[in-house]
Design a protein around this motif. Structure first.
Motif, PDB file in Angstrom:
ATOM      1  N   MET A   1     101.591  -4.817 -38.521  1.00  0.00           N
ATOM      2  CA  MET A   1     100.517  -5.539 -38.591  1.00  0.00           C
ATOM      3  C   MET A   1      99.872  -5.398 -40.046  1.00  0.00           C
ATOM      4  O   MET A   1     100.095  -4.367 -40.819  1.00  0.00           O
ATOM      5  CB  MET A   1      99.516  -4.953 -37.267  1.00  0.00           C
ATOM      6  CG  MET A   1     100.282  -5.158 -36.016  1.00  0.00           C
ATOM      7  SD  MET A   1     100.492  -6.738 -35.186  1.00  0.00           S
ATOM      8  CE  MET A   1      98.824  -6.972 -34.807  1.00  0.00           C
ATOM      9  N   ARG A 106     103.549 -11.222 -32.875  1.00  0.00           N
ATOM     10  CA  ARG A 106     104.678  -9.991 -32.280  1.00  0.00           C
ATOM     11  C   ARG A 106     105.789  -9.984 -33.120  1.00  0.00           C
ATOM     12  O   ARG A 106     106.420  -9.128 -33.368  1.00  0.00           O
ATOM     13  CB  ARG A 106     104.735 -10.133 -30.843  1.00  0.00           C
ATOM     14  CG  ARG A 106     105.638  -8.969 -30.341  1.00  0.00           C
ATOM     15  CD  ARG A 106     105.960  -9.305 -28.832  1.00  0.00           C
ATOM     16  NE  ARG A 106     104.499  -9.214 -28.012  1.00  0.00           N
ATOM     17  CZ  ARG A 106     104.319 -10.136 -27.234  1.00  0.00           C
ATOM     18  NH1 ARG A 106     105.061 -11.226 -27.197  1.00  0.00           N
ATOM     19  NH2 ARG A 106     103.299 -10.018 -26.638  1.00  0.00           N
ATOM     20  N   GLY A 109     105.370  -9.592 -37.150  1.00  0.00           N
ATOM     21  CA  GLY A 109     104.587  -8.242 -37.488  1.00  0.00           C
ATOM     22  C   GLY A 109     103.164  -8.343 -38.179  1.00  0.00           C
ATOM     23  O   GLY A 109     102.817  -7.564 -38.695  1.00  0.00           O
TER      24      GLY A 109
END
Length: 429
Positions: A1, A106, A109
């Motif tokens: 993330m 998801r 990332g």
């Protein structure tokens, strides 16, 4: 993330943008008529995809209070929705958008950006109704005509209800789009539908084409006013222990029903008629069940299209509703309690919707609610208010309790189906 900004001011500004995008999605979802649970879930999923650590919301029929947490910062915002309506197409598009944003974040990332979410929301908000006013009125007429047959109406009642309900829905849609008060519009639309039906029957009677005015059918002409989404989503909110949202939705639904019923009573008093239940149709069993299947399919289809559902969504709801409603009526014919048959039918609707909705990428509520609306005892509820207005308290209580039990049974069936097919409904976390 993505990383968290090191400057506290940048961090707070970043949270403001992310929180605002999630809240806007919730506001669009709430204005389209979905339940509190779905609004909260969509906002939380979208916020997580944008890197918000925790998102909590309090949702009622017309208001959202949401708090977003990211690092050491948090932001609380409030928004209000004044126009309560149903837009199944928007609900489906929002569900697809949230899922796409979530899956993309998801897989890559990388956090979704508020700008990307706002761009997607702009595109969804810019899409108008799928059907023009004339078609929307036609869907209402088809749905109520099907209701008329299921309420033991004959060909004359069906034709009269089709015309009257179409006119009533045309009036309602026109005035609501001009910003008129919903409860006043509901009373006016109900009065237009009733007077149109009775006027048509009176003309045919005066011309010698009928021996009676078929007054029993005019209750079916106002069944397009049943607040099915509010009744069902409100009950499901209560099943989730979300009392503020559930009670506000059920109060709204009760006020809409009362407004329409008072208009029916007013018309009845003026013309000297009573909304009596017609006698059962004299048909052989195979013909009766075949016609019930057709009427159930068309009734659900009409309501789904009136709720601005795309055709694939409407047809799926119609197939589910046809199967469940014919089964419900068969149970009643064999002596089963009306509320038991309603609960069983709603359970079937919920399970089938859980199977079909993901496969056509739509929220299950857009399939389940139109399929259940055909089972809501609108005629019984209207007769309860009529009897109460006439001072017949005992009869009003009998009709009212019967209608309430059926609505509760429908809600229980859908809630049980949800618990069986959705793990988040089986356990409180």
């Amino acid at each position: 993330m993505g990383g968290v900004p090191t400057n506290p001011d940048d961090d707070e500004f970043d949270l403001i943008r992310r929180s605002g995008a999630a809240l806007r999605a919730g506001r669009l979802s709430l204005s389209a008529g979905t339940g509190s649970y779905r609004v909260k879930a969509s906002m939380a999923r979208l916020a997580r995809a944008m890197g918000v650590d925790r998102h909590e919301a309090h949702v009622t029929l017309t208001e959202i209070t949401a708090t977003s947490h990211r690092g050491n910062s948090f932001r609380t915002e409030v928004t209000e929705v004044r126009a309560v309506g149903i837009n199944a197409d928007r609900l489906a598009r929002l569900e697809v958008m949230v899922t796409d944003v979530e899956e993309t974040a998801r897989a890559s990332g990388v956090e979704a950006t508020p700008e990307d979410v706002d761009r997607r929301l702009d595109a969804i908000a810019a899409i108008g109704p799928l059907y023009r006013p004339l078609l929307n009125a036609l869907w209402s007429g088809i749905a109520c005509a099907a209701f008329a047959f299921l309420n033991n109406g004959g060909p004359v009642e069906i034709a009269g209800v089709f015309v009257a309900a179409s006119l009533g829905q045309a009036v309602r849609r026109t005035l609501l789009h001009r910003g008129w008060n919903q409860f006043g519009v509901t009373m006016l639309a109900a009065a237009v539908a009733c007077f149109s039906y009775l006027a048509l029957m009176t003309v045919l009677h005066g011309a010698g084409m009928l021996t009676t005015r078929h007054e029993a059918g005019y209750v079916s002409a106002v069944l397009f006013l049943i607040p099915g989404f509010a009744l069902v989503t409100g009950a499901l909110d209560l099943a989730r222990l979300d009392f503020s949202a559930g009670l506000s939705r059920l109060t709204y639904a009760l006020m809409i029903l009362t407004s329409a019923a008072l208009a029916v009573w007013g018309v009845s008093s003026i013309v000297g008629l009573a909304p009596v239940a017609p006698a059962p149709l004299d048909l052989t069993e195979p013909v009766l069940y075949a016609l019930r299947a057709v009427a159930s399919f068309l009734g659900v289809l009409g309501f789904a299209l009136m709720f601005n559902s795309p055709w694939r969504m409407a047809v799926a709801a119609a197939c589910v509703g046809m199967i469940a409603n014919v089964g419900r009526l068969a149970m009643v014919d064999t002596g089963a309690a009306v509320q038991a048959a309603a609960a069983a039918a709603a359970l079937v609707v919920g399970v089938l919707a859980a199977y079909l909705a993901p496969r056509i990428r739509v929220p299950r509520v857009t399939v389940a609610v139109p399929a259940v609306v055909i089972m809501v005892p609108g005629a019984t509820a209207y007769r309860a208010v009529f009897a109460l207005s006439e001072g017949d308290t005992v009869q009003a209580l009998a009709y009212g309790v019967q209608a309430a039990l059926v609505v509760v049974a429908l809600s229980i069936g859908l809630a049980v189906a949800r618990m069986l097919t959705d793990p988040t409904w089986g356990f409180e976390r």
